[in-house]
Design an enzyme around this catalytic site. Structure first.
Site: not given
Ligand SMILES: O=P(O)(O)OC[C@H]1O[C@](O)(CO)[C@@H](O)[C@@H]1O
Length: 322
Positions: A223-228, A254-255
């Site tokens: 995942s590259l943020g604004a780059e897609g 990202g999720d």
């Molecule tokens: O487990 P990590 O890497 O601390 O990330 C948790 C965070 O990531 C997220 O799931 C977002 O990706 C948030 O909801 C949460 O606070």
């Protein structure tokens, strides 16, 4: 409809705060704040559920403040297979500025005992029964070390199910030991995995290819943020560029990307279609707090605006020194 188990070893409440601009060391008047049960695997599960799949949620959840999680799981009809442990699940603070930047303050999480971990291991065979895929998402809580996590990944792989992983820090060291099917790092996590800076797109693409060559993953979705996002499967590399949207909160992007890409795979779509769909849904996600909504009124228009580069053949990684 597929059945997917999404593991979150280190869930969190997300406290989302909006403010005009962050000025460290000063008092801020927030424009809004809200707190929601979250954590990477839970967010992934919510998107998969909205896409019509049956979702089972596993992992380790603090028993003292578990009720809002239970309410969410019931409301969104996800099966709760969490192992509860003593104490309160952490609160992660997300400070969103008007320019779209988000600063995350993620807590360490609950300390997991050997007995807690054993309960998770014991529950695993039953939890995997009947599933079509496994998602393991998020950081490792204190008490779960690299070795334990790596052994767990190996045990998950032994089930024969596809294992999709999004982790960071020590979790990445375990990925090196265990190997996974699909790994979804962002730029920083890929740097953690390889232990070096990756300053530009070519370096990132080469790094993704190197991860495959070293056997740490069969596929990488970067995942590259604004780059897609890029999808690298060892024979070709696809890159998708997102539509322009007004960015409010990038926390679950990202999720959402991972969930939507998995949806495409489970639906038997060509990879280019899955990547375009996932990129569009991640763009939908950053317009608001919380995971992407495939039922958004303009989702078809977002999808139509995703630009896919022509697939490039496998990127050749630099020769390793003797
Ligand atoms: O487990 P990590 O890497 O601390 O990330 C948790 C965070 O990531 C997220 O799931 C977002 O990706 C948030 O909801 C949460 O606070």
């Amino acid at each position: 409809m597929a059945k997917i188990i999404c593991y979150t070893l280190n869930p969190a409440f997300d406290l989302a705060v909006t403010l005009p601009a962050l000025r460290p060391g000063t008092v801020h008047r927030a424009q809004s704040s809200r707190m929601d049960p979250a954590g990477k695997g839970i967010n992934v599960g919510r998107v998969l559920r909205r896409l019509g799949h049956a979702v089972r949620l596993g992992g380790l959840l603090g028993e003292d403040n578990a009720e809002p999680f239970g309410q969410l799981f019931r409301r969104e009809q996800m099966e709760d297979a969490f192992v509860t442990v003593a104490g309160s699940t952490r609160i992660n603070v997300k400070l969103a500025e008007a320019d779209g930047r988000v600063s995350d303050l993620n807590g360490p999480g609950l300390t997991i005992t050997a007995a807690d971990w054993q309960r998770l291991l014991t529950a695993m065979p039953e939890q995997l029964a009947g599933m079509d895929a496994v998602v393991v998402s998020g950081s490792l809580p204190p008490g779960v070390d690299v070795e334990a996590f790596a052994q767990w990944l190996v045990a998950l792989r032994a089930s024969g199910l596809p294992i999709w992983v999004d982790t960071s820090g020590p979790g990445m060291q375990a990925v090196r030991q265990a190997g996974v099917h699909v790994l979804k790092p962002n730029e920083e996590e890929l740097e953690q995995l390889l232990g070096r800076a990756l300053p530009d797109t070519l370096a990132l693409r080469e790094a993704a290819d190197e991860v495959l060559r070293l056997g740490w993953a069969d596929q990488v979705i970067l995942s590259l943020g604004a780059e897609g996002a890029c999808w690298c499967d060892g024979t070709s590399l696809l890159q998708a560029h997102p539509p322009e949207v007004s960015v409010q909160n990038t926390v679950c992007a990202g999720d959402t990307l991972l969930a939507a890409a998995l949806h495409g795979e489970l639906s038997g779509w060509p990879r280019s279609r899955s990547l375009a769909f996932a990129t569009a849904l991640a763009a939908e996600c950053v317009r608001h707090v919380g995971p992407g909504d495939p039922d958004a009124a303009d989702f078809a228009s977002l999808l139509a605006q995703v630009r896919l580069d022509a697939p490039s053949p496998k990127v050749s990684a630099p020769e390793m020194p003797e």
